[in-house]
Design an enzyme around this catalytic site. Sequence first.
Site, PDB file in Angstrom:
ATOM      1  N   HIS A  19       0.877  -1.182   0.000  1.00 16.27           N
ATOM      2  CA  HIS A  19       0.000   0.000   0.000  1.00 16.27           C
ATOM      3  C   HIS A  19       0.903   1.218   0.000  1.00 16.27           C
ATOM      4  O   HIS A  19       1.685   1.407   0.939  1.00 16.27           O
ATOM      5  CB  HIS A  19      -0.897   0.005   1.234  1.00 16.27           C
ATOM      6  N   GLU A 200      -7.023 -12.652   6.154  1.00 12.63           N
ATOM      7  CA  GLU A 200      -5.969 -12.028   6.979  1.00 12.63           C
ATOM      8  C   GLU A 200      -6.420 -12.191   8.424  1.00 12.63           C
ATOM      9  O   GLU A 200      -5.834 -12.939   9.193  1.00 12.63           O
ATOM     10  CB  GLU A 200      -5.815 -10.543   6.593  1.00 12.63           C
ATOM     11  N   ASP A 278       3.442  -5.129   2.586  1.00 14.02           N
ATOM     12  CA  ASP A 278       2.154  -4.553   3.002  1.00 14.02           C
ATOM     13  C   ASP A 278       2.274  -3.037   3.287  1.00 14.02           C
ATOM     14  O   ASP A 278       1.970  -2.230   2.413  1.00 14.02           O
ATOM     15  CB  ASP A 278       1.607  -5.316   4.214  1.00 14.02           C
TER      16      ASP A 278
END
Length: 347
Positions: A19, A200, A278
Site C-alpha cells: 500500500h 488475513e 504490506d
Amino acid sequence: MKQIETLIRALPKTELHLHIEGTLEPEMLFQLARRNNITLPYEDVAAVRAAYDFTNLQSFLDIYYAGASVLVTEEDFFELTLAYLAKCAADRVVHTELFFDPQSHTSRGIPFATVLSGIRRAMAVGKERFGISSKLIMSFLRHLPEEDGFKTLDDARPFLALIDGVGLDSSEMGHPPADFQRLFAMCRALGLRRVAHAGEEGPAAYICEALDMLDVCRIDHGVRAIEDDSLLERLAKERLPLTVCPFSNVRLKVFASLAGHNLRRLLQRGVCVTVNSDDPAYFGGYLQDNLLGVARELGLSADEIVTLVKNGFEASWLDEAEKTHWLGVCDTIAGEGNHGRIHEGRG
Ligand code: ADE
Ligand code: ZN
C-alpha cells in the site's frame, strides 16, 4: 544464513502487496505535515514510532488513515511513491504492483486526478531512473458501502488506462467479499484485473467468496487458508497465488511471532506463496527485510527462497516474455557459486 542472505540480496525480486500510503515513514509524515500546515498528535518521530504498537488490524488502520491525511498535493504523492521506488532499487526489487486507496483521499476533498497523477509520475521516473517496472491497483475500502465504491469507479473512469487492476482492503471482519460482488462484476466488465484481501483476520470462507464471487486472480494475505484443506488443494491446483506479508501479520497479531508463521506450511502444501511488505513504514521493514526475516526465523532453505521469489514473478502481471526473462535470471543466480548447493538449509 550468510549464504542465504547473499542469495536473497542478489536475486531480482517482485513486490505484489504494497500500500503506497503504508510507505509513509515518520520523517516524511512530519515533513509533509509541516509543508501542508497540518498539526499531528505526536511530539516527534520517536513518539510516532511508539504509537505503532498495534493490537489488531483496526488499531493499525485508525493510525494509517490519520497518517495519510498529510498527503495533499500531487507533489506529496509523487515524493512518497518515488521514495518507495528508490528503496526498491536499493533492495533489487525489479517489479512492483502497488495499491492506492483513493477513498481515503477523495473523502478529504483531494481530487482523484491529483492522487493518480502524482503516483503515476513517480512510476514513470522509477522506470527511467531505476529500471523498475510497476503496476497500479486501485483498492476499494470495504468498511465503506459498495455504493461508495461505485462512485470511486466513476471518478476513475477517465483514467482507466492508468489503472491496472482493482483490490479490496481495510477492515475485514464483518465486511465479506460478497458485499462487493456487483462492483467487482462491473470492474471485470471494464477489463480490470481483480485481487482482494481475504483470510488475513477473516475466515477461510472469505477467501472462497473472493475467488467465487469477485473472480480474483490473487488473494492478498490468505494465511487462514490453512484452516480449509479443500481450499488449500484448490489454491495449489489452480496456482492461485497468496501475497503473504510476514512482518505485517506479526505486527497485527495474526501470528505471535515470525517463527510461528505458517508461510512454510503453505509452501509445503504446494500453494503459490509470495512474500511482500504490506505497509513497510508501519511494520518494521521492506520486502527484502521480510524475506531475510522469514529465512532466519523459519530456517528456510535456498530452494525455498528461490521458490518464493520465482512465485512472485509467476504471480505478477508482467507479460510472458518478461516473466521468462526474470525467471531465467533467478535460475542463473540460484545456480551460481555456493548457492548452487541449495539444499543446505540454515547457512
Ligand atoms: N490497508 C493497508 N494495509 C492493510 C491490511 N494489512 N489489511 C487490510 N487493509 C489494509
Ligand atoms: Zn494489505
